[in-house]
Scaffold this active site. Structure first.
Site, PDB file in Angstrom:
ATOM      1  N   SER A   7       0.848  -1.192   0.000  1.00 36.13           N
ATOM      2  CA  SER A   7       0.000   0.000   0.000  1.00 36.13           C
ATOM      3  C   SER A   7       0.878   1.234   0.000  1.00 36.13           C
ATOM      4  O   SER A   7       1.676   1.450   0.919  1.00 36.13           O
ATOM      5  CB  SER A   7      -0.891   0.011   1.237  1.00 36.13           C
ATOM      6  OG  SER A   7      -1.361   1.332   1.433  1.00 36.13           O
ATOM      7  N   HIS A  32      -1.085  -1.199  -4.433  1.00 33.92           N
ATOM      8  CA  HIS A  32      -2.384  -0.902  -3.822  1.00 33.92           C
ATOM      9  C   HIS A  32      -2.448   0.601  -3.537  1.00 33.92           C
ATOM     10  O   HIS A  32      -1.615   1.141  -2.799  1.00 33.92           O
ATOM     11  CB  HIS A  32      -2.500  -1.722  -2.533  1.00 33.92           C
ATOM     12  CG  HIS A  32      -3.796  -1.581  -1.811  1.00 33.92           C
ATOM     13  ND1 HIS A  32      -4.876  -2.398  -2.045  1.00 33.92           N
ATOM     14  CD2 HIS A  32      -4.170  -0.723  -0.832  1.00 33.92           C
ATOM     15  CE1 HIS A  32      -5.868  -2.053  -1.237  1.00 33.92           C
ATOM     16  NE2 HIS A  32      -5.477  -1.039  -0.495  1.00 33.92           N
ATOM     17  N   ASP A  34      -4.452   3.614  -2.026  1.00 33.96           N
ATOM     18  CA  ASP A  34      -5.517   3.948  -1.078  1.00 33.96           C
ATOM     19  C   ASP A  34      -6.028   5.363  -1.324  1.00 33.96           C
ATOM     20  O   ASP A  34      -5.402   6.344  -0.920  1.00 33.96           O
ATOM     21  CB  ASP A  34      -4.990   3.822   0.354  1.00 33.96           C
ATOM     22  CG  ASP A  34      -4.884   2.375   0.787  1.00 33.96           C
ATOM     23  OD1 ASP A  34      -5.867   1.633   0.623  1.00 33.96           O
ATOM     24  OD2 ASP A  34      -3.810   1.977   1.281  1.00 33.96           O
ATOM     25  N   MET A  36      -8.589   8.157  -0.487  1.00 32.45           N
ATOM     26  CA  MET A  36      -9.477   8.540   0.625  1.00 32.45           C
ATOM     27  C   MET A  36     -10.010   9.943   0.392  1.00 32.45           C
ATOM     28  O   MET A  36      -9.270  10.824  -0.053  1.00 32.45           O
ATOM     29  CB  MET A  36      -8.711   8.508   1.941  1.00 32.45           C
ATOM     30  CG  MET A  36      -8.078   7.152   2.244  1.00 32.45           C
ATOM     31  SD  MET A  36      -7.335   7.132   3.878  1.00 32.45           S
ATOM     32  CE  MET A  36      -6.560   5.500   3.854  1.00 32.45           C
ATOM     33  N   HIS A  65      -8.025   1.320  -4.447  1.00 30.26           N
ATOM     34  CA  HIS A  65      -8.951   0.992  -3.359  1.00 30.26           C
ATOM     35  C   HIS A  65      -9.674   2.284  -2.996  1.00 30.26           C
ATOM     36  O   HIS A  65      -9.109   3.154  -2.327  1.00 30.26           O
ATOM     37  CB  HIS A  65      -8.151   0.422  -2.175  1.00 30.26           C
ATOM     38  CG  HIS A  65      -8.959   0.157  -0.955  1.00 30.26           C
ATOM     39  ND1 HIS A  65      -8.394  -0.032   0.298  1.00 30.26           N
ATOM     40  CD2 HIS A  65     -10.303   0.034  -0.776  1.00 30.26           C
ATOM     41  CE1 HIS A  65      -9.346  -0.247   1.183  1.00 30.26           C
ATOM     42  NE2 HIS A  65     -10.515  -0.196   0.563  1.00 30.26           N
ATOM     43  N   MET A  67     -11.820   4.483  -1.096  1.00 23.45           N
ATOM     44  CA  MET A  67     -12.498   4.738   0.182  1.00 23.45           C
ATOM     45  C   MET A  67     -13.133   6.116   0.070  1.00 23.45           C
ATOM     46  O   MET A  67     -12.691   7.096   0.670  1.00 23.45           O
ATOM     47  CB  MET A  67     -11.485   4.648   1.334  1.00 23.45           C
ATOM     48  CG  MET A  67     -11.067   3.207   1.605  1.00 23.45           C
ATOM     49  SD  MET A  67      -9.545   3.097   2.564  1.00 23.45           S
ATOM     50  CE  MET A  67      -8.354   3.310   1.254  1.00 23.45           C
ATOM     51  N   MET A 136     -11.366  -5.912   4.936  1.00 23.14           N
ATOM     52  CA  MET A 136     -10.663  -4.938   5.781  1.00 23.14           C
ATOM     53  C   MET A 136     -10.487  -5.535   7.175  1.00 23.14           C
ATOM     54  O   MET A 136     -11.464  -5.911   7.830  1.00 23.14           O
ATOM     55  CB  MET A 136     -11.448  -3.627   5.893  1.00 23.14           C
ATOM     56  CG  MET A 136     -11.585  -2.846   4.597  1.00 23.14           C
ATOM     57  SD  MET A 136     -10.046  -2.531   3.716  1.00 23.14           S
ATOM     58  CE  MET A 136      -9.099  -1.626   4.947  1.00 23.14           C
ATOM     59  N   ASP A 172      -6.578  -6.560   4.086  1.00 24.25           N
ATOM     60  CA  ASP A 172      -5.984  -5.216   4.139  1.00 24.25           C
ATOM     61  C   ASP A 172      -6.096  -4.628   5.537  1.00 24.25           C
ATOM     62  O   ASP A 172      -7.199  -4.403   6.037  1.00 24.25           O
ATOM     63  CB  ASP A 172      -6.728  -4.328   3.118  1.00 24.25           C
ATOM     64  CG  ASP A 172      -6.115  -2.944   2.972  1.00 24.25           C
ATOM     65  OD1 ASP A 172      -5.085  -2.661   3.609  1.00 24.25           O
ATOM     66  OD2 ASP A 172      -6.687  -2.149   2.200  1.00 24.25           O
TER      67      ASP A 172
HETATM   68  C1  DX5 Z   1      -6.409   1.415   5.460  1.00 24.97           C
HETATM   69  C2  DX5 Z   1      -5.851   1.153   4.065  1.00 24.97           C
HETATM   70  C3  DX5 Z   1      -4.766   0.130   4.071  1.00 24.97           C
HETATM   71  C4  DX5 Z   1      -3.577   0.575   4.879  1.00 24.97           C
HETATM   72  C5  DX5 Z   1      -2.750  -0.584   5.292  1.00 24.97           C
HETATM   73  O1  DX5 Z   1      -7.393   2.373   5.387  1.00 24.97           O
HETATM   74  O2  DX5 Z   1      -6.867   0.682   3.202  1.00 24.97           O
HETATM   75  O3  DX5 Z   1      -4.386  -0.235   2.763  1.00 24.97           O
HETATM   76  O4  DX5 Z   1      -2.778   1.471   4.192  1.00 24.97           O
HETATM   77  O5  DX5 Z   1      -1.705  -0.087   6.073  1.00 24.97           O
HETATM   78  P1  DX5 Z   1      -1.004  -0.993   7.183  1.00 24.97           P
HETATM   79  O6  DX5 Z   1      -0.390  -2.136   6.472  1.00 24.97           O
HETATM   80  O7  DX5 Z   1      -0.020  -0.059   7.785  1.00 24.97           O
HETATM   81  O8  DX5 Z   1      -2.082  -1.414   8.145  1.00 24.97           O
HETATM   82 ZN    ZN Z   2      -6.297  -0.257   1.227  1.00 29.00          ZN
END
Ligand code: DX5
Ligand code: ZN
Length: 211
Positions: A7, A32, A34, A36, A65, A67, A136, A172
């Protein structure tokens, strides 16, 4: 062999191009991303402009991903940015079946992610069209959180729902060598990891330790 999807959330955001080069060398299977929106989750990261800027520097597949509260409005942006797969959250897609079709119509693979409180039941009638399921194991929004052990039975249930279908079962949040072993034993075949991949200097060793 289990796939590792680092990620980018845990990368050095001031040096993203170099971080992508490091992932190439270290043996990652997928990147990956993320995304947000400060609405669905209480954090903001990056969007299609940043993803598009990074796309030329690796041949690794990109999974966005999302979010975000309104993924249906944004699917095309990510296709144009060059991602290979889009993973949406079931919680914000009232017509999840149609959303999956829309992702496929853009020529991309489609994944569905479930928050820790969301039941695997929402997947039942979608199984024949999914490419990836993302469980998750933290409440999304931040890296570096603790793995939620109570998600292990959900991973096992989804593994049995998948049966012989060609669907990646990914996990994840809070993945480290200890929790990776538990997730794999429960049935996961892909691990998303931020902190555990980007910490220290030896990324290849970090990835090998997760496998
Ligand atoms: C959380 C993200 C994950 C996160 C994982 O909201 O979707 O992908 O970055 O990070 P670690 O491996 O540090 O938990
Ligand atoms: Zn993620």
């Amino acid at each position: 062999m289990v796939r590792i999807a680092p990620s980018l959330l845990a990368a050095d955001f001031a040096n993203l191009k170099d971080e992508i080069f490091r992932l190439n060398e270290a043996g990652a299977d997928m990147v990956h991303l993320d995304v947000m929106d400060g609405n669905f989750v209480p954090n903001l990261t990056f969007g299609p402009c940043v993803i598009k800027a990074l796309r030329p520097y690796t041949d690794l597949p990109f999974d966005a991903h999302l979010m975000v509260q309104n993924p249906d409005d944004m699917l095309e942006w990510f296709a144009l940015a060059g991602v290979d797969m889009i993973t949406v959250h079931a919680e914000v897609c009232p017509h999840l079946d149609k959303t999956i079709d829309a992702i496929h119509a853009l020529g991309l693979k489609a994944g569905v992610s479930l928050n820790p409180s969301t039941s695997e039941n929402v997947l039942e009638y979608l199984l024949d069209k999914l490419d990836l399921i993302l469980v998750m194991t933290v409440n999304p929004g931040f890296g570096g959180q603790e793995f939620m052990e109570n998600q292990l039975p959900k991973i096992a249930k989804i593994r049995s729902l998948i049966g012989h279908r060609d669907i990646i079962l990914s996990v994840d949040g809070g993945i480290n060598p200890m929790t990776a072993a538990k997730a794999i034993a429960a049935g996961a075949d892909m691990l998303v990891a931020g902190t555990a991949v980007f910490s220290g200097e030896d990324m290849a060793k970090n990835i090998a330790a997760l496998r």
